[in-house]
Structures are given as structure tokens and as C-alpha cells.
Motif scaffolding. Structure first.
Motif, PDB file in Angstrom:
ATOM      1  N   GLY A   6       0.844  -1.177   0.000  1.00 20.51           N
ATOM      2  CA  GLY A   6       0.000   0.000   0.000  1.00 20.51           C
ATOM      3  C   GLY A   6       0.880   1.228   0.000  1.00 20.51           C
ATOM      4  O   GLY A   6       2.081   1.143   0.249  1.00 20.51           O
ATOM      5  N   SER A   7       0.312   2.353  -0.294  1.00 23.16           N
ATOM      6  CA  SER A   7       1.059   3.611  -0.283  1.00 23.16           C
ATOM      7  C   SER A   7       0.306   4.634   0.542  1.00 23.16           C
ATOM      8  O   SER A   7      -0.927   4.669   0.540  1.00 23.16           O
ATOM      9  CB  SER A   7       1.225   4.155  -1.708  1.00 23.16           C
ATOM     10  OG  SER A   7       1.964   3.271  -2.503  1.00 23.16           O
ATOM     11  N   ILE A   8       1.064   5.443   1.215  1.00 23.69           N
ATOM     12  CA  ILE A   8       0.492   6.545   1.984  1.00 23.69           C
ATOM     13  C   ILE A   8       1.050   7.827   1.398  1.00 23.69           C
ATOM     14  O   ILE A   8       2.264   7.966   1.220  1.00 23.69           O
ATOM     15  CB  ILE A   8       0.860   6.437   3.475  1.00 23.69           C
ATOM     16  CG1 ILE A   8       0.288   5.140   4.054  1.00 23.69           C
ATOM     17  CG2 ILE A   8       0.362   7.654   4.242  1.00 23.69           C
ATOM     18  CD1 ILE A   8       0.729   4.855   5.473  1.00 23.69           C
ATOM     19  N   VAL A   9       0.176   8.745   1.062  1.00 20.13           N
ATOM     20  CA  VAL A   9       0.607  10.023   0.501  1.00 20.13           C
ATOM     21  C   VAL A   9      -0.076  11.152   1.267  1.00 20.13           C
ATOM     22  O   VAL A   9      -1.138  10.968   1.855  1.00 20.13           O
ATOM     23  CB  VAL A   9       0.285  10.140  -1.014  1.00 20.13           C
ATOM     24  CG1 VAL A   9       1.047   9.106  -1.816  1.00 20.13           C
ATOM     25  CG2 VAL A   9      -1.199  10.021  -1.285  1.00 20.13           C
ATOM     26  N   SER A  10       0.549  12.305   1.213  1.00 20.78           N
ATOM     27  CA  SER A  10      -0.028  13.470   1.876  1.00 20.78           C
ATOM     28  C   SER A  10      -1.243  13.952   1.094  1.00 20.78           C
ATOM     29  O   SER A  10      -1.451  13.595  -0.071  1.00 20.78           O
ATOM     30  CB  SER A  10       1.011  14.591   1.957  1.00 20.78           C
ATOM     31  OG  SER A  10       1.287  15.078   0.649  1.00 20.78           O
ATOM     32  N   GLU A  11      -2.030  14.770   1.735  1.00 18.84           N
ATOM     33  CA  GLU A  11      -3.206  15.354   1.082  1.00 18.84           C
ATOM     34  C   GLU A  11      -2.785  16.144  -0.157  1.00 18.84           C
ATOM     35  O   GLU A  11      -3.448  16.099  -1.195  1.00 18.84           O
ATOM     36  CB  GLU A  11      -3.953  16.249   2.072  1.00 18.84           C
ATOM     37  CG  GLU A  11      -5.251  16.844   1.530  1.00 18.84           C
ATOM     38  CD  GLU A  11      -6.326  15.784   1.268  1.00 18.84           C
ATOM     39  OE1 GLU A  11      -7.117  15.959   0.318  1.00 18.84           O
ATOM     40  OE2 GLU A  11      -6.375  14.787   1.998  1.00 18.84           O
ATOM     41  N   ARG A  12      -1.662  16.862  -0.062  1.00 18.64           N
ATOM     42  CA  ARG A  12      -1.164  17.663  -1.184  1.00 18.64           C
ATOM     43  C   ARG A  12      -0.840  16.783  -2.395  1.00 18.64           C
ATOM     44  O   ARG A  12      -1.224  17.091  -3.521  1.00 18.64           O
ATOM     45  CB  ARG A  12       0.066  18.450  -0.729  1.00 18.64           C
ATOM     46  CG  ARG A  12       0.530  19.462  -1.739  1.00 18.64           C
ATOM     47  CD  ARG A  12       1.662  20.317  -1.166  1.00 18.64           C
ATOM     48  NE  ARG A  12       2.767  20.225  -2.094  1.00 18.64           N
ATOM     49  CZ  ARG A  12       4.010  20.022  -1.802  1.00 18.64           C
ATOM     50  NH1 ARG A  12       4.386  19.892  -0.552  1.00 18.64           N
ATOM     51  NH2 ARG A  12       4.924  19.950  -2.717  1.00 18.64           N
ATOM     52  N   PHE A  14      -1.976  13.688  -2.906  1.00 17.84           N
ATOM     53  CA  PHE A  14      -3.207  13.066  -3.365  1.00 17.84           C
ATOM     54  C   PHE A  14      -3.997  14.007  -4.269  1.00 17.84           C
ATOM     55  O   PHE A  14      -4.563  13.589  -5.284  1.00 17.84           O
ATOM     56  CB  PHE A  14      -4.069  12.624  -2.175  1.00 17.84           C
ATOM     57  CG  PHE A  14      -5.379  12.025  -2.614  1.00 17.84           C
ATOM     58  CD1 PHE A  14      -5.423  10.730  -3.104  1.00 17.84           C
ATOM     59  CD2 PHE A  14      -6.552  12.765  -2.562  1.00 17.84           C
ATOM     60  CE1 PHE A  14      -6.623  10.172  -3.533  1.00 17.84           C
ATOM     61  CE2 PHE A  14      -7.751  12.223  -2.990  1.00 17.84           C
ATOM     62  CZ  PHE A  14      -7.791  10.920  -3.473  1.00 17.84           C
ATOM     63  N   LYS A  15      -4.041  15.264  -3.913  1.00 10.39           N
ATOM     64  CA  LYS A  15      -4.782  16.244  -4.718  1.00 10.39           C
ATOM     65  C   LYS A  15      -4.208  16.318  -6.133  1.00 10.39           C
ATOM     66  O   LYS A  15      -4.956  16.345  -7.112  1.00 10.39           O
ATOM     67  CB  LYS A  15      -4.733  17.618  -4.035  1.00 10.39           C
ATOM     68  CG  LYS A  15      -5.552  18.675  -4.731  1.00 10.39           C
ATOM     69  CD  LYS A  15      -5.524  19.982  -3.956  1.00 10.39           C
ATOM     70  CE  LYS A  15      -6.309  21.037  -4.731  1.00 10.39           C
ATOM     71  NZ  LYS A  15      -6.255  22.327  -4.094  1.00 10.39           N
ATOM     72  N   VAL A  16      -2.881  16.308  -6.249  1.00 13.50           N
ATOM     73  CA  VAL A  16      -2.243  16.337  -7.571  1.00 13.50           C
ATOM     74  C   VAL A  16      -2.610  15.081  -8.357  1.00 13.50           C
ATOM     75  O   VAL A  16      -2.952  15.155  -9.547  1.00 13.50           O
ATOM     76  CB  VAL A  16      -0.708  16.474  -7.441  1.00 13.50           C
ATOM     77  CG1 VAL A  16      -0.016  16.254  -8.779  1.00 13.50           C
ATOM     78  CG2 VAL A  16      -0.345  17.841  -6.867  1.00 13.50           C
ATOM     79  N   LEU A  17      -2.566  13.918  -7.707  1.00 11.57           N
ATOM     80  CA  LEU A  17      -2.913  12.670  -8.386  1.00 11.57           C
ATOM     81  C   LEU A  17      -4.379  12.672  -8.819  1.00 11.57           C
ATOM     82  O   LEU A  17      -4.703  12.253  -9.940  1.00 11.57           O
ATOM     83  CB  LEU A  17      -2.633  11.475  -7.472  1.00 11.57           C
ATOM     84  CG  LEU A  17      -1.163  11.207  -7.148  1.00 11.57           C
ATOM     85  CD1 LEU A  17      -1.048  10.099  -6.104  1.00 11.57           C
ATOM     86  CD2 LEU A  17      -0.374  10.869  -8.393  1.00 11.57           C
ATOM     87  N   GLY A  25      -6.836  10.739 -17.030  1.00 12.31           N
ATOM     88  CA  GLY A  25      -7.191   9.340 -16.799  1.00 12.31           C
ATOM     89  C   GLY A  25      -6.414   8.790 -15.614  1.00 12.31           C
ATOM     90  O   GLY A  25      -5.549   9.460 -15.056  1.00 12.31           O
ATOM     91  N   PRO A  26      -6.712   7.545 -15.236  1.00 10.74           N
ATOM     92  CA  PRO A  26      -6.070   6.947 -14.061  1.00 10.74           C
ATOM     93  C   PRO A  26      -4.552   6.862 -14.222  1.00 10.74           C
ATOM     94  O   PRO A  26      -4.052   6.643 -15.314  1.00 10.74           O
ATOM     95  CB  PRO A  26      -6.679   5.546 -13.981  1.00 10.74           C
ATOM     96  CG  PRO A  26      -7.862   5.557 -14.859  1.00 10.74           C
ATOM     97  CD  PRO A  26      -7.667   6.645 -15.860  1.00 10.74           C
ATOM     98  N   ILE A  27      -3.875   7.032 -13.101  1.00 12.99           N
ATOM     99  CA  ILE A  27      -2.423   6.906 -13.111  1.00 12.99           C
ATOM    100  C   ILE A  27      -2.066   5.448 -13.401  1.00 12.99           C
ATOM    101  O   ILE A  27      -2.663   4.530 -12.855  1.00 12.99           O
ATOM    102  CB  ILE A  27      -1.820   7.384 -11.771  1.00 12.99           C
ATOM    103  CG1 ILE A  27      -0.301   7.330 -11.836  1.00 12.99           C
ATOM    104  CG2 ILE A  27      -2.340   6.585 -10.603  1.00 12.99           C
ATOM    105  CD1 ILE A  27       0.386   7.995 -10.646  1.00 12.99           C
ATOM    106  N   GLY A  28      -1.122   5.243 -14.298  1.00 13.37           N
ATOM    107  CA  GLY A  28      -0.699   3.890 -14.665  1.00 13.37           C
ATOM    108  C   GLY A  28       0.297   3.357 -13.658  1.00 13.37           C
ATOM    109  O   GLY A  28       1.489   3.611 -13.767  1.00 13.37           O
TER     110      GLY A  28
END
Length: 164
Positions: A6-12, A14-17, A25-28
Motif C-alpha cells: 500500500g502507499s500513503i501520501v499526503s493530502e497535497r 493526493f490532490k495532484v494525483l 485518466g487513471p495513473i498507470g
């Protein structure tokens, strides 16, 4: 072998993703084994074991006890700068002069020597990077008897390294 992560990312981040997904489209990020049902089943089975064996409760009791026992056993040794721990992780840091926080020359590899001495007494520790630190990361199912065995071996390893 069943890979699961799993991955944990900051809100910042995540917003970019999320904005990128809306725009392009979805990140590959997938591979042939991504979200494989076997890996997920293994992960769920592992979480059930953590609960049924009360491993998190064990960590809250045995982990601090290990650190306290290490402190009591080697904390006043003239070459121990600090004994510290969090949860089931514990560490003993060594110094040439703990009161002045004067550490050994890194070329002496004191932490590695203590770790090797520990292995002679049947316990695996880790010479931590960034200093002469003996680290412990035992399994969550560590018993109090096993914690005492770690401490006993640590006392012998410290004695073998410094008191000879």
C-alpha cells in the motif's frame, strides 16, 4: 509469495494525483499482480491473526518492558549514551564519553562490534546506520521470556565489547 503493498501520501500529493486522473485518466501504476485476490486474501488473513493473537496488545506491554529492561541492564554502562524505544523497537546507543555526547570515530565500527558479539550469544540485533547504535526490531509476538533473553545477551555483548 503473494505481493501486497500500500502507499500513503499526503493530502497535497493526493490532490495532484486526483486532479491528474480527472485530466488525463487513471495513473498507470499497476502490474500483472496488482490487487490479486490471493495477495488480498493473505493480507486479510494476516490482519485476522494480528487480532486473534492479540499482537497489538502484546506490543503495548512487551515492547516498553524490553526497553525498560535494557535501560536497567546496560543504561548505566560507561559506554552507553542512551537506551530508547517505541513500541516493539528498542535501541542502545554507544559513545566514547556519553556525558559529553562524544561519539566514537566511525572507523572503529563499535556498533557493528557489539552486534557481532550479540550474535555470539544467540541474538540477532542490527548495527544501525548513522552511529554506534544496536537496534532491535523483534516480532510482535515476542514473549517476556524472549525479551529477557535479548537483554541477557545484550549485557554479555556489551561486556565482551567494552570490558575486556
Amino acid at each position: 509469495y503473494a505481493p501486497l503493498s500500500g502507499s500513503i501520501v499526503s493530502e497535497r500529493v493526493f490532490k495532484v494525483l486526483a486532479e491528474g486522473t480527472d485530466a488525463m485518466g487513471p495513473i498507470g501504476h499497476g502490474w500483472t499482480y496488482s490487487a490479486h485476490p490471493i495477495a488480498v486474501a493473505a493480507g486479510v488473513a494476516n490482519l485476522k491473526l494480528v487480532d486473534s493473537l492479540n499482537l497489538l496488545e502484546n506490543v503495548t506491554v512487551t515492547g516498553p518492558a524490553l526497553t525498560t529492561m535494557l535501560q536497567d541492564a546496560v543504561g548505566d554502562h560507561p559506554n552507553v549514551a542512551e537506551v530508547r524505544g517505541c513500541g516493539m523497537l528498542s535501541a542502545v546507543e554507544f559513545a566514547e564519553n556519553p556525558q559529553e555526547r562524544r561519539f566514537y570515530d566511525p572507523s572503529l565500527k563499535v556498533g557493528a562490534k557489539v552486534t557481532a558479539a550479540l550474535m555470539v550469544h544467540g541474538v540477532v540485533g542490527r548495527a544501525m546506520p548513522g552511529g554506534d547504535i544496536l537496534g532491535f526490531a523483534p516480532p510482535l509476538c515476542l514473549t517476556m521470556d524472549e525479551a529477557r533473553a535479548i537483554v541477557d545477551a545484550t549485557v554479555k555483548a556489551v561486556r565482551d565489547t567494552f570490558d575486556s
